[in-house]
Write a protein that holds these residues in place. Structure first.
Motif, mmCIF file in Angstrom:
data_model
loop_
_atom_site.group_PDB
_atom_site.id
_atom_site.type_symbol
_atom_site.label_atom_id
_atom_site.label_comp_id
_atom_site.label_asym_id
_atom_site.label_seq_id
_atom_site.Cartn_x
_atom_site.Cartn_y
_atom_site.Cartn_z
ATOM 1 N N PRO A 1 60.522 43.705 11.068
ATOM 2 C CA PRO A 1 61.555 43.398 9.462
ATOM 3 C C PRO A 1 61.062 42.075 9.676
ATOM 4 N N SER A 2 61.940 41.626 9.314
ATOM 5 C CA SER A 2 61.693 39.692 9.020
ATOM 6 C C SER A 2 62.744 39.110 10.587
ATOM 7 N N ILE A 3 61.676 39.253 11.356
ATOM 8 C CA ILE A 3 62.723 38.397 12.660
ATOM 9 C C ILE A 3 63.901 37.247 12.689
ATOM 10 N N SER A 4 65.403 37.511 13.361
ATOM 11 C CA SER A 4 65.572 36.186 12.845
ATOM 12 C C SER A 4 66.152 35.810 12.163
ATOM 13 N N THR A 5 66.084 36.365 10.756
ATOM 14 C CA THR A 5 65.949 35.423 9.368
ATOM 15 C C THR A 5 67.968 36.022 8.438
ATOM 16 N N GLY A 6 68.466 36.928 9.199
ATOM 17 C CA GLY A 6 69.493 37.384 8.592
ATOM 18 C C GLY A 6 70.239 36.813 9.586
ATOM 19 N N VAL A 7 71.204 37.716 10.227
ATOM 20 C CA VAL A 7 72.300 37.322 11.348
ATOM 21 C C VAL A 7 72.330 36.437 12.418
ATOM 22 N N TYR A 8 70.715 35.783 12.555
ATOM 23 C CA TYR A 8 70.597 34.848 13.264
ATOM 24 C C TYR A 8 69.673 33.481 12.834
ATOM 25 N N GLY A 9 70.046 33.237 11.518
ATOM 26 C CA GLY A 9 69.764 32.048 10.675
ATOM 27 C C GLY A 9 68.523 31.519 10.536
ATOM 28 N N GLY B 1 74.732 46.753 16.867
ATOM 29 C CA GLY B 1 74.727 45.407 16.636
ATOM 30 C C GLY B 1 74.977 45.998 14.806
ATOM 31 N N GLY B 2 74.068 44.890 14.035
ATOM 32 C CA GLY B 2 74.679 45.413 12.258
ATOM 33 C C GLY B 2 72.933 44.808 11.898
ATOM 34 N N GLY B 3 73.067 44.615 10.624
ATOM 35 C CA GLY B 3 71.419 44.184 9.989
ATOM 36 C C GLY B 3 70.519 45.564 10.664
ATOM 37 N N VAL B 4 69.488 45.220 10.522
ATOM 38 C CA VAL B 4 67.949 45.803 10.628
ATOM 39 C C VAL B 4 68.876 46.981 11.553
ATOM 40 N N CYS B 5 68.663 46.403 13.141
ATOM 41 C CA CYS B 5 69.281 46.817 14.107
ATOM 42 C C CYS B 5 70.277 48.065 13.819
ATOM 43 N N ASN C 1 62.945 46.114 16.054
ATOM 44 C CA ASN C 1 64.307 46.120 16.049
ATOM 45 C C ASN C 1 64.218 45.097 16.141
ATOM 46 N N SER C 2 64.893 44.425 15.494
ATOM 47 C CA SER C 2 65.501 42.443 15.459
ATOM 48 C C SER C 2 66.013 43.020 16.079
ATOM 49 N N ALA C 3 66.483 42.993 17.284
ATOM 50 C CA ALA C 3 67.571 43.483 18.282
ATOM 51 C C ALA C 3 68.298 42.246 19.127
ATOM 52 N N ASN C 4 69.453 42.625 19.724
ATOM 53 C CA ASN C 4 70.202 41.540 20.570
ATOM 54 C C ASN C 4 69.275 41.560 22.112
ATOM 55 N N PRO C 5 70.188 40.916 22.573
ATOM 56 C CA PRO C 5 69.159 40.590 24.038
ATOM 57 C C PRO C 5 70.249 41.886 25.085
ATOM 58 N N GLY D 1 61.319 46.398 1.154
ATOM 59 C CA GLY D 1 61.799 48.194 2.002
ATOM 60 C C GLY D 1 62.886 48.409 2.489
ATOM 61 N N ASP D 2 63.454 49.948 3.178
ATOM 62 C CA ASP D 2 63.955 49.874 4.197
ATOM 63 C C ASP D 2 62.808 50.432 5.393
ATOM 64 N N ILE D 3 63.024 49.595 6.318
ATOM 65 C CA ILE D 3 62.230 49.781 7.572
ATOM 66 C C ILE D 3 62.066 50.763 8.254
ATOM 67 N N THR D 4 63.462 52.058 8.323
ATOM 68 C CA THR D 4 63.746 52.846 9.122
ATOM 69 C C THR D 4 62.835 54.202 8.535
HETATM 70 N N1 AR6 Z 1 64.879 47.688 6.260
HETATM 71 C C1 AR6 Z 1 64.491 45.853 6.569
HETATM 72 N N2 AR6 Z 1 64.983 44.866 6.881
HETATM 73 C C2 AR6 Z 1 66.365 44.516 7.027
HETATM 74 C C3 AR6 Z 1 66.517 46.339 6.955
HETATM 75 C C4 AR6 Z 1 66.048 47.284 6.821
HETATM 76 N N3 AR6 Z 1 66.743 48.785 7.245
HETATM 77 N N4 AR6 Z 1 67.830 45.739 7.269
HETATM 78 C C5 AR6 Z 1 68.664 44.353 6.977
HETATM 79 N N5 AR6 Z 1 67.299 44.128 7.221
HETATM 80 P P1 AR6 Z 1 69.707 40.554 10.705
HETATM 81 P P2 AR6 Z 1 67.966 38.989 12.769
HETATM 82 C C6 AR6 Z 1 66.805 42.476 7.097
HETATM 83 O O1 AR6 Z 1 70.733 40.367 11.035
HETATM 84 O O2 AR6 Z 1 68.827 37.838 11.823
HETATM 85 C C7 AR6 Z 1 72.086 42.317 14.242
HETATM 86 O O3 AR6 Z 1 73.468 42.595 14.570
HETATM 87 C C8 AR6 Z 1 67.524 41.712 6.807
HETATM 88 O O4 AR6 Z 1 67.980 40.863 5.547
HETATM 89 O O5 AR6 Z 1 69.435 42.623 10.917
HETATM 90 O O6 AR6 Z 1 67.014 38.856 14.167
HETATM 91 C C9 AR6 Z 1 70.907 42.112 15.968
HETATM 92 O O7 AR6 Z 1 71.485 43.315 17.180
HETATM 93 C C10 AR6 Z 1 66.613 40.098 7.203
HETATM 94 O O8 AR6 Z 1 65.876 39.774 6.301
HETATM 95 O O9 AR6 Z 1 68.190 40.470 12.044
HETATM 96 C C11 AR6 Z 1 70.785 41.197 16.301
HETATM 97 O O10 AR6 Z 1 72.966 40.762 16.513
HETATM 98 C C12 AR6 Z 1 65.926 40.533 8.259
HETATM 99 O O11 AR6 Z 1 65.952 41.786 8.374
HETATM 100 C C13 AR6 Z 1 71.276 40.203 15.317
HETATM 101 O O12 AR6 Z 1 72.264 40.853 14.297
HETATM 102 C C14 AR6 Z 1 66.773 40.501 10.129
HETATM 103 O O13 AR6 Z 1 68.461 40.291 9.425
HETATM 104 C C15 AR6 Z 1 69.755 39.690 14.941
HETATM 105 O O14 AR6 Z 1 69.715 39.198 13.803
#
Ligand code: AR6
Length: 322
Positions: free
Chosen positions: A117-125, A33-37, A24-28, A12-15
């Motif tokens: 959320p699943s930390i680091s598994t999106g943009v952070y690879g 930012g994008g993604g979940v943040c 929040n999977s944040a930046n320093p 689901g959507d964590i928000t």
């Molecule tokens: N609810 C739950 N999970 C989500 C949501 C949501 N609404 N949206 C995305 N995800 P990411 P990171 C998942 O890239 O890899 C940001 O720009 C997503 O599919 O958000 O930790 C920050 O500012 C993935 O599985 O975070 C940082 O610069 C997971 O959340 C950087 O990206 C994490 O993906 C952090 O990168």
């Protein structure tokens, strides 16, 4: 409360989570930012950025807390996961530290329910297979330290991610309770309902075509007739697919009734197997329906495996309640 009852997985959507705190999977620099943040900043409203900007950033592996503002959650805990650089840059210990620090900060603020959320598994690879195992292991370890936190929910954003978490969790908690195992099998089957529901669109197609055919015939109508024929060819298939869906819903309902009964059985040993066994037997007959099982098997190997799992568990229950 057993540890495995305090740890839940969901898609689901964590928000949208109604918990004390979301992570929040944040930046320093704690910018939007994008993604979940990005989604969290958007949903919390502009006051969140004003608050994070006063915090002076956050180190990788650390966590800082703010209010939730317009979110349902009272707090947002911001943590900075590692950028994955191949695995030799201490990524695993930094990721572990994120979960640990978040739970420490949560406990300090009286948080009793928290969603990650699943930390680091999106943009952070970070590869999901390894990251999910680290997430679960470190959380399970911390839960022992913080008995006051009674719910940690991982909110996954895709069925694929959910499956990694769920497979690892099965291994880690080595839970033999057949009811819990069955529930998890159904949780894993759920994302496939979507595939089945897609077939419902064919219903709409039939309705549309018959409207055209009931009016004056035209070349356009004849073309539509072709498509009607092919729709009808797959109609038989669709009916079976619908049955699959009904079967899963039916099974799920039964499982929830059965687990309630079993809870009562635990509380009041008076409830007899004579009550439980016919229910288990009905469940078994339903799941052993070959047409349904083979239709599910066509969806994917994973689904087929889940179905086999479900059958095995029900066999166990059958033997236990006989
Ligand atoms: N609810 C739950 N999970 C989500 C949501 C949501 N609404 N949206 C995305 N995800 P990411 P990171 C998942 O890239 O890899 C940001 O720009 C997503 O599919 O958000 O930790 C920050 O500012 C993935 O599985 O975070 C940082 O610069 C997971 O959340 C950087 O990206 C994490 O993906 C952090 O990168």
């Amino acid at each position: 409360m057993a540890i495995n009852e305090r740890l839940k997985l969901t898609i689901g959507d964590i928000t949208k989570m109604d918990v004390d705190a979301i992570v929040n999977s944040a930046n320093p620099r704690l910018l939007k930012g994008g993604g979940v943040c990005g989604a969290i900043y958007q949903a919390a409203g502009p006051q969140l950025l004003a608050e994070t900007q006063a915090l002076g950033g956050c180190e990788t592996g650390d966590a800082k807390i703010t209010h939730g503002h317009q979110l349902k959650a009272r707090f947002v805990i911001h943590t900075v996961g590692p950028v994955y650089r191949g695995g030799s840059a201490e990524e695993s210990s930094l990721l572990e530290s994120c979960y640990k620090r978040c739970l420490e900060v949560a406990a300090q603020h009286g948080v009793r329910s928290i969603a990650f959320p699943s930390i680091s598994t999106g943009v952070y690879g970070y590869p999901i297979k390894d990251a999910s195992l680290i997430a679960l292991k470190s959380t399970l370890a911390e839960l022992v330290r913080f008995p006051q936190i009674n719910l940690v929910c991982f909110v996954l954003f895709s069925a694929g991610d959910f499956k990694w978490y769920s497979d690892h969790l099965d291994e880690l908690i080595d839970n033999d309770d057949p009811w819990d195992r069955l529930q998890r099998v159904f949780d894993r089957l759920k994302p496939n309902y979507g595939d089945l529901l897609l077939q419902d669109n064919q219903n709409l197609e039939v309705a549309r075509v018959s409207t055209i055919l009931s009016g004056p015939r035209s070349p356009e109508a004849l073309k539509e007739l072709d498509s009607l024929v092919s729709t009808l060819r797959s109609a038989n298939d669709r009916i079976i697919q619908e049955k699959c869906l009904q079967a899963v819903n039916f099974l799920e309902e039964k499982v929830s009734v059965l687990s309630k009964l079993l809870d009562e059985k635990r509380a009041k040993p008076g409830i007899r197997n004579q009550v439980l066994h016919p229910l288990v037997w009905g469940l078994k007959r339903e799941i052993q329906n070959e047409t349904i099982a083979s239709k599910f098997a066509e969806l994917s190997d994973d689904v087929e495996e889940e179905f086999e799992n479900a059958m095995e568990i029900i066999e166990d229950l059958d033997a236990q309640t006989r």
